[in-house]
Write a protein that holds these residues in place. Structure first.
Motif, short mmCIF file in Angstrom:
data_model
loop_
_atom_site.label_atom_id
_atom_site.label_comp_id
_atom_site.label_asym_id
_atom_site.label_seq_id
_atom_site.Cartn_x
_atom_site.Cartn_y
_atom_site.Cartn_z
N UNK A 20 -0.67 -8.90 -3.27
CA UNK A 20 0.34 -7.92 -2.81
C UNK A 20 -0.08 -6.57 -2.93
N UNK A 21 -0.85 -6.37 -4.05
CA UNK A 21 -1.65 -5.06 -4.26
C UNK A 21 -2.62 -4.97 -3.02
N UNK A 22 -3.57 -5.96 -2.66
CA UNK A 22 -4.48 -5.98 -1.67
C UNK A 22 -3.76 -5.57 -0.41
N UNK A 23 -2.67 -6.37 0.14
CA UNK A 23 -1.93 -6.09 1.21
C UNK A 23 -1.46 -4.56 1.03
N UNK A 24 -0.79 -4.17 0.11
CA UNK A 24 -0.14 -2.89 0.10
C UNK A 24 -0.82 -1.98 0.19
N UNK A 25 -2.19 -1.75 -0.53
CA UNK A 25 -3.05 -0.78 0.01
C UNK A 25 -3.54 -0.54 0.93
N UNK A 26 -3.88 -1.58 1.76
CA UNK A 26 -4.37 -1.90 3.16
C UNK A 26 -3.57 -1.53 4.24
N UNK A 27 -2.19 -2.12 3.98
CA UNK A 27 -1.34 -1.56 4.88
C UNK A 27 -1.03 -0.36 4.86
N UNK A 28 -0.74 0.10 3.75
CA UNK A 28 -0.24 1.77 3.53
C UNK A 28 -1.16 2.65 4.24
N UNK A 29 -2.59 2.45 4.05
CA UNK A 29 -3.46 3.44 4.35
C UNK A 29 -3.58 3.35 6.13
N UNK A 30 -3.55 2.23 6.70
CA UNK A 30 -3.20 1.93 7.96
C UNK A 30 -1.98 2.81 8.55
N UNK A 31 -0.92 2.39 7.98
CA UNK A 31 0.40 2.99 8.23
C UNK A 31 0.26 4.75 8.25
N UNK A 32 -0.29 5.04 7.11
CA UNK A 32 -0.37 6.57 7.02
C UNK A 32 -1.20 7.33 8.04
N UNK A 42 8.26 6.73 10.73
CA UNK A 42 7.90 5.58 9.78
C UNK A 42 8.97 4.52 10.14
N UNK A 43 10.15 4.76 10.28
CA UNK A 43 11.14 3.60 10.40
C UNK A 43 10.87 2.90 11.64
N UNK A 44 10.61 3.80 12.83
CA UNK A 44 10.25 3.02 14.04
C UNK A 44 8.92 2.25 14.02
N UNK A 45 7.87 2.74 13.26
CA UNK A 45 6.74 2.09 13.23
C UNK A 45 6.97 0.51 12.44
N UNK A 46 7.67 0.81 11.57
CA UNK A 46 8.10 -0.51 10.52
C UNK A 46 8.92 -1.33 11.20
N UNK A 47 9.91 -1.20 12.29
CA UNK A 47 10.56 -1.92 13.23
C UNK A 47 9.69 -2.70 14.06
N UNK A 48 8.60 -2.00 14.48
CA UNK A 48 7.78 -2.82 15.50
C UNK A 48 6.80 -3.69 14.70
N UNK A 49 6.56 -3.21 13.78
CA UNK A 49 5.39 -4.10 12.78
C UNK A 49 6.15 -5.16 12.64
N UNK A 238 9.23 -7.56 -8.32
CA UNK A 238 10.05 -6.33 -8.94
C UNK A 238 9.13 -5.17 -8.73
N UNK A 239 8.18 -5.27 -7.73
CA UNK A 239 7.47 -3.94 -7.65
C UNK A 239 7.81 -3.28 -6.14
N UNK A 240 7.58 -1.93 -6.16
CA UNK A 240 7.93 -1.09 -4.86
C UNK A 240 7.10 -1.73 -3.63
N UNK A 241 5.99 -2.06 -4.09
CA UNK A 241 5.07 -2.62 -2.93
C UNK A 241 5.79 -3.97 -2.30
N UNK A 242 6.23 -4.71 -2.89
CA UNK A 242 6.86 -5.84 -2.35
C UNK A 242 8.17 -5.37 -1.72
N UNK A 243 8.81 -4.59 -2.03
CA UNK A 243 9.94 -4.17 -1.18
C UNK A 243 9.54 -3.53 0.26
N UNK A 244 8.25 -2.95 0.38
CA UNK A 244 7.84 -2.78 1.71
C UNK A 244 7.29 -3.87 2.22
#
Length: 301
Positions: A20-32, A42-49, A238-244
């Motif tokens: 989850x940490x690996x995914x979150x760091x990589x995905x967040x960097x790409x998304x940003x 962001x919401x439009x990006x997340x919907x299409x993703x 329970x992590x914020x990363x998991x909510x994303x």
């Protein structure tokens, strides 16, 4: 205490490393980077993703940036190509920096391997992404056998040769035997776990199964008659990363709701628990050498 254990079947993601940490760091960097370059909300990006992830059945799709139509339509082609390259590089850099085993995993696997225990990895992550992590983490050979789903389809017009950055033999394991689980067959499937053991001539009584998910790992092992061990340290829900992750996951709404219900009820009780580290495992059972079928002769389940 269980009699001698000669087969260890282990989950990979959030059991041997913090997926989850690996995914979150990589995905967040790409998304940003995509948001910065395109200005798409962001919401439009997340919907299409999420739609793309569900189309390909994975939440770590390698061609995500290329397939985001909302980004492609927001700028001229040359600017879009540069934005895609920058986003992919940002994601790769963040993923490489975060990819590491949990403390004690490598030492414990070596200890068990040296005792002659047969170690089998079983993951739901697709073949390419699993192979990349196994090679980078030095698990080739520590896992004698690995089971994963086959890869998703490539985007239209692409061939494996076009998307590979290395020679073909780079993508092959030197020591680990890698087999694919049947397409569409996912955890929790006790028949699949039993088939993996049957493939090496082992009975459920000879094995233990370690995983982080009560729903996918513990329930499956119990239904298969295999002694289950919960990797509690890998809990990520329970992590914020998991909510994303839930926001853009390839899982269906039914899958997400089922996971929430099970976590809230707590009706799956693990037989054994690793509270802080994978290194606690050898203290739970008398591990002994495996004397069944030669792993080199194993057939895919």
């Amino acid at each position: 205490m269980k009699d001698g254990v000669s087969v260890l079947v282990t989950d990979l993601d959030n059991t041997l490393f913090d997926w989850v940490d690996i995914w979150h760091r990589s995905f967040s960097a790409l998304l940003a980077e995509l948001h910065r370059a395109s200005g798409v909300p962001h919401e439009r990006l997340l919907d299409e993703i999420r739609a793309i992830h569900r189309r390909y059945g994975t939440s770590e799709y390698a061609f995500l940036a290329e397939e985001l139509g909302c980004v492609r339509e927001s700028m001229p082609r040359e600017q879009w190509e540069a934005a895609v390259r920058a986003a992919n590089q940002a994601g790769r850099d963040a993923r490489h920096a975060a990819t590491r085993l949990y403390p004690g995993v490598q030492r414990t696997l070596k200890q068990l391997r040296d005792r002659g225990v047969l170690i089998i990895g079983y993951t739901e992550s697709s073949s390419f992404y699993t192979g990349r992590r196994v090679r980078r983490l030095g698990l080739d050979g520590l896992l004698q056998i690995l089971y994963s789903p086959p890869d998703h389809e490539l985007p239209a017009g692409f061939t494996p040769e076009q998307v590979r950055g290395h020679a073909c033999d780079y993508y092959e394991f030197k020591h680990t035997r890698h087999y694919h689980t049947p397409a569409g067959e996912l955890k929790p499937n006790p028949d699949l776990l039993r088939a993996i053991l049957d493939g090496v001539g082992a009975s459920p009584a000879q094995a233990v199964y370690v995983g982080d998910s009560p729903m996918k790992d513990i329930a499956m092992a119990q239904d298969a008659g295999v002694t289950d061990v919960l990797a509690l340290y890998g809990r990520a829900q329970d992590r914020d990363a998991y909510e994303l992750l839930r926001r853009v996951t390839h899982w269906t709404e039914e899958d997400v709701a089922r996971e929430r219900r099970i976590l809230e009820r707590g009706d799956i009780r693990p037989s054994y628990v690793l509270k802080r580290s994978f290194a606690e495992l050898p203290g739970l059972f008398p591990f002994v050498a495996f004397t069944g079928r030669d792993p080199a002769a194993t057939a895919a389940a």
